[in-house]
Write a protein that holds these residues in place. Sequence first.
Motif, PDB file in Angstrom:
ATOM      1  N   TYR A   1     138.707 -39.762  54.054  1.00 26.38           N
ATOM      2  CA  TYR A   1     140.013 -40.506  54.466  1.00 26.38           C
ATOM      3  C   TYR A   1     139.916 -41.956  54.121  1.00 26.38           C
ATOM      4  N   ARG A   2     140.707 -42.594  53.342  1.00 25.63           N
ATOM      5  CA  ARG A   2     140.553 -43.996  53.108  1.00 25.63           C
ATOM      6  C   ARG A   2     141.416 -44.767  53.914  1.00 25.63           C
ATOM      7  N   ILE A   3     140.554 -45.223  55.019  1.00 20.85           N
ATOM      8  CA  ILE A   3     141.095 -46.135  55.908  1.00 20.85           C
ATOM      9  C   ILE A   3     140.536 -47.624  55.949  1.00 20.85           C
ATOM     10  N   PHE A   4     139.382 -47.858  54.979  1.00 20.80           N
ATOM     11  CA  PHE A   4     138.671 -49.108  55.339  1.00 20.80           C
ATOM     12  C   PHE A   4     139.101 -49.902  54.013  1.00 20.80           C
ATOM     13  N   PRO A   5     138.973 -51.218  54.185  1.00 20.41           N
ATOM     14  CA  PRO A   5     139.443 -52.229  53.218  1.00 20.41           C
ATOM     15  C   PRO A   5     138.571 -52.431  51.996  1.00 20.41           C
ATOM     16  N   ASP A   6     139.048 -52.474  50.940  1.00 20.80           N
ATOM     17  CA  ASP A   6     138.495 -52.852  49.833  1.00 20.80           C
ATOM     18  C   ASP A   6     138.241 -54.470  49.723  1.00 20.80           C
ATOM     19  N   ALA A   7     137.750 -54.782  48.477  1.00 19.44           N
ATOM     20  CA  ALA A   7     137.533 -56.275  48.378  1.00 19.44           C
ATOM     21  C   ALA A   7     139.007 -57.073  48.287  1.00 19.44           C
ATOM     22  N   GLU A   8     139.908 -56.394  48.261  1.00 20.79           N
ATOM     23  CA  GLU A   8     141.290 -56.894  48.182  1.00 20.79           C
ATOM     24  C   GLU A   8     142.115 -56.716  49.546  1.00 20.79           C
ATOM     25  N   GLY A   9     141.290 -56.207  50.479  1.00 21.34           N
ATOM     26  CA  GLY A   9     142.095 -55.812  51.611  1.00 21.34           C
ATOM     27  C   GLY A   9     142.792 -54.641  51.664  1.00 21.34           C
ATOM     28  N   LYS A  10     142.907 -53.749  50.851  1.00 21.79           N
ATOM     29  CA  LYS A  10     143.715 -52.480  50.810  1.00 21.79           C
ATOM     30  C   LYS A  10     142.812 -51.450  51.269  1.00 21.79           C
ATOM     31  N   MET A  11     143.536 -50.423  52.083  1.00 20.88           N
ATOM     32  CA  MET A  11     142.761 -49.312  52.417  1.00 20.88           C
ATOM     33  C   MET A  11     142.633 -48.233  51.333  1.00 20.88           C
ATOM     34  N   ASN A  12     141.432 -48.556  50.739  1.00 19.63           N
ATOM     35  CA  ASN A  12     140.744 -47.809  49.581  1.00 19.63           C
ATOM     36  C   ASN A  12     139.770 -46.995  49.865  1.00 19.63           C
ATOM     37  N   LEU A  13     138.730 -47.479  50.850  1.00 15.65           N
ATOM     38  CA  LEU A  13     137.537 -46.920  50.906  1.00 15.65           C
ATOM     39  C   LEU A  13     137.496 -45.709  51.981  1.00 15.65           C
ATOM     40  N   ASN A  14     136.591 -44.897  52.059  1.00 14.65           N
ATOM     41  CA  ASN A  14     136.398 -44.066  52.913  1.00 14.65           C
ATOM     42  C   ASN A  14     135.279 -44.485  53.872  1.00 14.65           C
ATOM     43  N   LEU A  15     134.850 -43.630  54.642  1.00 17.84           N
ATOM     44  CA  LEU A  15     133.680 -43.626  55.779  1.00 17.84           C
ATOM     45  C   LEU A  15     132.591 -43.919  54.815  1.00 17.84           C
ATOM     46  N   GLN A  16     132.172 -43.116  54.234  1.00 20.69           N
ATOM     47  CA  GLN A  16     130.982 -43.065  53.289  1.00 20.69           C
ATOM     48  C   GLN A  16     130.767 -44.486  52.399  1.00 20.69           C
ATOM     49  N   GLN A  17     131.805 -44.851  52.001  1.00 20.19           N
ATOM     50  CA  GLN A  17     131.912 -45.963  50.997  1.00 20.19           C
ATOM     51  C   GLN A  17     131.851 -47.178  51.957  1.00 20.19           C
ATOM     52  N   ALA A  18     132.226 -47.254  53.090  1.00 18.56           N
ATOM     53  CA  ALA A  18     132.221 -48.324  53.883  1.00 18.56           C
ATOM     54  C   ALA A  18     131.020 -48.453  54.754  1.00 18.56           C
ATOM     55  N   GLU A  19     130.204 -47.203  54.653  1.00 17.37           N
ATOM     56  CA  GLU A  19     128.728 -47.308  55.287  1.00 17.37           C
ATOM     57  C   GLU A  19     128.916 -47.353  56.876  1.00 17.37           C
ATOM     58  N   GLY A  20     130.223 -46.516  57.339  1.00 14.16           N
ATOM     59  CA  GLY A  20     130.121 -46.479  58.795  1.00 14.16           C
ATOM     60  C   GLY A  20     129.551 -45.400  59.440  1.00 14.16           C
ATOM     61  N   GLY A  21     129.624 -45.628  60.911  1.00 10.76           N
ATOM     62  CA  GLY A  21     129.098 -44.511  61.707  1.00 10.76           C
ATOM     63  C   GLY A  21     130.249 -43.790  62.058  1.00 10.76           C
ATOM     64  N   LEU A  22     130.018 -42.652  62.787  1.00 13.77           N
ATOM     65  CA  LEU A  22     131.143 -41.506  62.888  1.00 13.77           C
ATOM     66  C   LEU A  22     130.692 -41.074  64.401  1.00 13.77           C
ATOM     67  N   LEU A  23     131.500 -41.339  65.355  1.00 11.04           N
ATOM     68  CA  LEU A  23     131.184 -41.040  66.851  1.00 11.04           C
ATOM     69  C   LEU A  23     132.552 -39.963  67.029  1.00 11.04           C
ATOM     70  N   VAL A  24     131.939 -38.566  67.443  1.00 10.57           N
ATOM     71  CA  VAL A  24     132.854 -37.557  67.631  1.00 10.57           C
ATOM     72  C   VAL A  24     132.842 -37.216  69.015  1.00 10.57           C
ATOM     73  N   VAL A  25     133.926 -37.186  69.704  1.00  9.92           N
ATOM     74  CA  VAL A  25     134.259 -36.879  70.890  1.00  9.92           C
ATOM     75  C   VAL A  25     135.189 -35.674  71.315  1.00  9.92           C
ATOM     76  N   SER A  26     134.894 -34.594  71.949  1.00 14.61           N
ATOM     77  CA  SER A  26     135.733 -33.569  72.128  1.00 14.61           C
ATOM     78  C   SER A  26     137.012 -33.938  72.972  1.00 14.61           C
ATOM     79  N   GLN A  27     137.978 -33.594  72.693  1.00 15.90           N
ATOM     80  CA  GLN A  27     139.315 -33.802  73.707  1.00 15.90           C
ATOM     81  C   GLN A  27     140.382 -32.828  73.351  1.00 15.90           C
ATOM     82  N   PHE A  28     140.310 -31.723  74.380  1.00 17.87           N
ATOM     83  CA  PHE A  28     141.227 -30.418  74.280  1.00 17.87           C
ATOM     84  C   PHE A  28     142.503 -31.108  74.840  1.00 17.87           C
ATOM     85  N   THR A  29     142.919 -32.151  75.211  1.00 19.05           N
ATOM     86  CA  THR A  29     144.331 -32.735  75.567  1.00 19.05           C
ATOM     87  C   THR A  29     144.928 -33.041  74.311  1.00 19.05           C
TER      88      THR A  29
END
Length: 145
Positions: free
Chosen positions: A52-80
């Motif tokens: 999902y492309r929610i990270f900004p590219d060089a122009e500030g547009k949401m065009n990068l995904n998590l892997q391209q942005a080299e970000g971490g993923l924190l997964v938390v279960s939430q049944f609610t």
Amino acid sequence: MKGLIQRVTQASVAVNGEIIGQIDHGILLLLGVEKTDSQQTADKLLQRVLNYRIFPDAEGKMNLNLQQAEGGLLVVSQFTLVADTQKGLRPGFSVAASPALGEALYNHFLQQACSLHPRVASGRFGADMQVSLINDGPVTFMLNV
């Protein structure tokens, strides 16, 4: 299966005052499992989260995904997240997965995430957790599969 994703500059999850998972820049995913979900549902949601492309590219547009942005993923279960809130003043949980199915699919999701992404942290299924985050933007999306 529902996933609430939040773009964060940092996030952590603690149990009994001890931090058990944390990331810097990346995505905090709150994961809700429904009784009709399967491993295939989990795999499909994971692909959406990672791509999902929610990270900004060089122009500030949401065009990068998590892997391209080299970000971490924190997964938390939430049944609610899967609660029925359409009527009344109390949430209903008739569509929520049983604890056994929820935990199995949560663990499957984590295992697959760790095999596909280098920086994955998690909460503890069924625990009373305290989640801290700095939402970047704020940017928050609900993903349903």
